[in-house]
Design a protein around this motif. Structure first.
Motif, PDB file in Angstrom:
ATOM      1  N   ASP A 155       1.035  -1.116   0.261  1.00 21.35           N
ATOM      2  CA  ASP A 155      -0.134   0.075   0.011  1.00 21.35           C
ATOM      3  C   ASP A 155       1.236   1.630  -0.521  1.00 21.35           C
ATOM      4  O   ASP A 155       1.918   1.091   0.566  1.00 21.35           O
ATOM      5  CB  ASP A 155      -0.642  -0.604   1.403  1.00 21.35           C
ATOM      6  CG  ASP A 155      -2.007   1.390   1.397  1.00 21.35           C
ATOM      7  OD1 ASP A 155      -2.059   2.223   0.707  1.00 21.35           O
ATOM      8  OD2 ASP A 155      -2.916   0.883   1.748  1.00 21.35           O
ATOM      9  N   PRO A 156       0.746   2.132  -1.014  1.00 27.32           N
ATOM     10  CA  PRO A 156       1.558   3.458  -0.810  1.00 27.32           C
ATOM     11  C   PRO A 156       1.705   4.192   0.559  1.00 27.32           C
ATOM     12  O   PRO A 156       2.674   5.245   0.470  1.00 27.32           O
ATOM     13  CB  PRO A 156       0.239   4.210  -1.778  1.00 27.32           C
ATOM     14  CG  PRO A 156       0.327   3.242  -3.242  1.00 27.32           C
ATOM     15  CD  PRO A 156      -0.273   1.570  -2.292  1.00 27.32           C
ATOM     16  N   ASP A 157      -0.015   4.418   1.662  1.00 24.35           N
ATOM     17  CA  ASP A 157       0.445   4.883   2.703  1.00 24.35           C
ATOM     18  C   ASP A 157       1.823   4.096   3.558  1.00 24.35           C
ATOM     19  O   ASP A 157       1.514   4.515   4.585  1.00 24.35           O
ATOM     20  CB  ASP A 157      -0.334   4.621   2.908  1.00 24.35           C
ATOM     21  CG  ASP A 157      -2.419   5.669   2.303  1.00 24.35           C
ATOM     22  OD1 ASP A 157      -1.621   6.025   1.544  1.00 24.35           O
ATOM     23  OD2 ASP A 157      -3.317   5.235   2.380  1.00 24.35           O
ATOM     24  N   ASP A 158       2.056   2.672   3.120  1.00 28.30           N
ATOM     25  CA  ASP A 158       2.782   2.253   4.019  1.00 28.30           C
ATOM     26  C   ASP A 158       4.494   2.439   4.059  1.00 28.30           C
ATOM     27  O   ASP A 158       5.184   2.227   4.917  1.00 28.30           O
ATOM     28  CB  ASP A 158       2.497   0.553   3.680  1.00 28.30           C
ATOM     29  CG  ASP A 158       1.598  -0.287   4.470  1.00 28.30           C
ATOM     30  OD1 ASP A 158       0.627   0.235   5.126  1.00 28.30           O
ATOM     31  OD2 ASP A 158       0.523  -0.936   3.680  1.00 28.30           O
ATOM     32  N   ALA A 159       5.083   3.232   3.076  1.00 26.37           N
ATOM     33  CA  ALA A 159       5.778   4.146   2.619  1.00 26.37           C
ATOM     34  C   ALA A 159       6.281   4.912   3.684  1.00 26.37           C
ATOM     35  O   ALA A 159       6.048   6.016   3.701  1.00 26.37           O
ATOM     36  CB  ALA A 159       5.912   4.545   1.043  1.00 26.37           C
ATOM     37  N   GLY A 160       6.803   4.626   4.857  1.00 22.69           N
ATOM     38  CA  GLY A 160       7.625   6.090   5.354  1.00 22.69           C
ATOM     39  C   GLY A 160       9.015   6.409   4.760  1.00 22.69           C
ATOM     40  O   GLY A 160       9.228   6.048   4.049  1.00 22.69           O
TER      41      GLY A 160
END
Length: 286
Positions: free
Chosen positions: A130-135
């Motif tokens: 998920d793109p939101d998981d890219a910290g």
């Protein structure tokens, strides 16, 4: 002719011909396997960690001799220069590579009008579903270790949206980030910041490590071995052909003896040689 072929000696000859043909077929398979084997094994020297600044120079072409080399570098990440590369597989799932710009300490400066004060290299830090998981990348001084890989080619006729890239392409990222970069990228295996490993492999969060191992050399076709493999197949067929030819010759001899016996018991004005030849042709080639 089957009566002749069923003679004990020709049955034994057929078994022998099949055995010889089987050996030739096995030799053909062995030669074919050798024709597609890589001539050079994976170089174990690529697993020895080398300093990036001593391995690859910015502003030059990427030499194939350093591809897959494990390298180390010290520097800092720029969290503003981070993109996601879609269409990347991980254990059968499709997701994104997280690629961040890494300023290499001690890297040679590239001269030119558009050159940036510092020299950077893209770092593929991990994979996310998920793109939101890219910290964000680690802050401060980071000691990076990873596998050095050549730049990928950008996908043609694509216009990635902001924060995306079609590939880990130095040419594409230079235009996006407007910085000077090395002609390759690093797939990170460890990122030491303030004494702690902040890489995807060590943290164990939603971002997974890439785990890119050394790539074997591309297979090359050895045409000589391929020719030998075809040659052994021909030999296998020839062994069976020789058996069939010997059986046929024996069959012809039996016919000649039979026709000669018929002529001596029933002589005719026709010369023996001519009569025998005519009757023989009729029986062999009806």
């Amino acid at each position: 002719m089957w009566k002749t072929a069923l003679k004990p000696r020709w049955i034994a000859g057929l078994i022998f011909a099949i055995a010889v043909s089987g050996v030739f077929v096995l030799l053909s398979q062995w030669q074919f396997g050798r024709s597609t084997q890589p001539e050079v094994a994976v170089n174990p020297a690529t697993e020895d960690v080398r300093v990036l600044t001593e391995t690859l120079k910015p502003g030059t072409f990427f030499p194939g001799s350093v591809s897959d080399q494990m390298v180390s570098a010290e520097g800092t990440y720029d969290p503003a220069n981070q993109v996601l590369v879609p269409g990347r597989l991980k254990n059968g799932d499709t997701g994104y590579w997280v690629v961040s710009a890494f300023a290499v300490t001690g890297a040679p400066a590239v001269t030119g009008v558009a050159a940036s004060p510092r020299t950077w290299i893209p770092v593929a830090r991990g994979w996310v579903a998920d793109p939101d998981d890219a910290g964000a990348p680690p802050s401060g001084i980071v000691n990076l270790t990873g596998r050095l890989l050549p730049s990928e080619a950008p996908l043609p006729a694509t216009a990635p949206e902001p924060g995306r890239a079609s590939a880990v392409s130095v040419a594409e990222l230079i235009n996006d980030w407007d910085i000077t970069m090395y002609p390759g990228f690093v797939a990170a295996t460890s990122e030491l910041a303030a004494g702690s490993d902040m890489s995807a492999a060590a943290v164990g969060g939603d971002m997974k490590p890439l785990e890119i191992g050394p790539q074997p050399p591309a297979q090359q076709v050895n045409w000589l071995n391929l020719f030998y493999s075809l040659e052994w197949v021909v030999f296998a067929g020839f062994a069976l052909f020789v058996w069939w030819r010997l059986v046929k010759d024996d069959y012809r001899r039996d016919l000649e003896e039979e026709l000669d016996d018929d002529y001596h018991h029933d002589p005719s004005p026709t010369p023996p040689t001519q009569a025998t030849s005519e009757k023989l042709q009729q029986k062999v080639n009806p």
